[in-house]
Design a protein around this motif. Structure first.
Motif, short mmCIF file in Angstrom:
data_model
loop_
_atom_site.label_atom_id
_atom_site.label_comp_id
_atom_site.label_asym_id
_atom_site.label_seq_id
_atom_site.Cartn_x
_atom_site.Cartn_y
_atom_site.Cartn_z
N GLU A 115 -58.95 14.21 -35.46
CA GLU A 115 -59.66 15.08 -36.41
C GLU A 115 -58.71 16.05 -37.11
N SER A 116 -57.79 16.61 -36.34
CA SER A 116 -56.86 17.59 -36.93
C SER A 116 -55.76 16.91 -37.74
N GLY A 117 -55.52 15.62 -37.45
CA GLY A 117 -54.45 14.90 -38.13
C GLY A 117 -53.08 15.36 -37.72
N ARG A 118 -53.04 16.16 -36.65
CA ARG A 118 -51.76 16.68 -36.14
C ARG A 118 -51.45 16.02 -34.80
N PRO A 119 -50.17 15.83 -34.51
CA PRO A 119 -49.80 15.24 -33.22
C PRO A 119 -50.33 16.08 -32.06
N GLN A 120 -50.96 15.41 -31.11
CA GLN A 120 -51.57 16.11 -29.99
C GLN A 120 -50.54 16.69 -29.04
N CYS A 121 -49.34 16.13 -29.01
CA CYS A 121 -48.27 16.71 -28.19
C CYS A 121 -47.93 18.10 -28.71
N VAL A 122 -47.96 18.27 -30.03
CA VAL A 122 -47.69 19.57 -30.65
C VAL A 122 -48.84 20.53 -30.35
N GLU A 123 -50.06 20.05 -30.52
CA GLU A 123 -51.26 20.88 -30.31
C GLU A 123 -51.38 21.38 -28.87
N ARG A 124 -50.97 20.57 -27.91
CA ARG A 124 -51.23 20.85 -26.51
C ARG A 124 -50.07 21.44 -25.71
N CYS A 125 -48.89 21.50 -26.27
CA CYS A 125 -47.73 22.01 -25.53
C CYS A 125 -47.95 23.48 -25.14
N PRO A 126 -48.03 23.78 -23.83
CA PRO A 126 -48.32 25.15 -23.41
C PRO A 126 -47.17 26.13 -23.67
N MET A 127 -45.98 25.63 -23.84
CA MET A 127 -44.81 26.48 -24.06
C MET A 127 -44.42 26.57 -25.54
N SER A 128 -45.18 25.90 -26.40
CA SER A 128 -44.85 25.82 -27.83
C SER A 128 -43.42 25.34 -28.06
#
Length: 135
Positions: A115-128
């Motif tokens: 839905e976001s069209g963004r990589p989920q690894c980027v969205e979910r990384c807790p340490m950014s």
């Protein structure tokens, strides 16, 4: 064009990125499209969506292609001959055969299907530690 980047100093090797990838792609065999570096400490290695991708140049059927607009190197499994030349040609070692269907390739698709069209690894990384940056 955007690419996934990682700040290895911020990465703690928690593997949340791989879990996010597995969930995003609904992988029954728990295989991620992210390759992990085992030299020293775990850290993800992502498809670079190269400017001049060797995987595209070695693909004899056109299953691997580069979208000039988005810069994303895509994979069309319906055109794949399962020769695995793309796997052998990738200088980063990020392409791999899908263990569930050994005739298909697993590679980062930048989660365009979400839905976001963004990589989920980027969205979910807790340490950014994983970011999406314009290059």
């Amino acid at each position: 064009m955007k690419r996934i980047k990682i700040d290895r100093n911020r990465c703690i090797g928690c593997l949340t990125c791989t879990t996010a990838c597995i969930v995003s792609h609904n992988c029954a065999d728990n295989r991620s499209r992210i390759t992990m570096s085992s030299s020293g400490r775990y850290a993800p290695i992502f498809c670079r969506h190269c400017d001049k991708p060797e995987c595209v140049y070695t693909c004899m059927t056109g299953a691997m292609s580069k979208n000039q607009e988005t810069g994303i190197v895509g994979y069309d499994k319906s055109r794949c001959a399962s020769c695995f030349m793309c796997i052998m040609a990738c200088p980063y070692g990020v392409l791999k055969a899908d263990s569930e269907n050994s005739k298909e390739i697993m590679k980062c698709d930048m989660c365009q299907h979400t839905e976001s069209g963004r990589p989920q690894c980027v969205e979910r990384c807790p340490m950014s530690a994983i970011t999406l940056e314009e290059v």
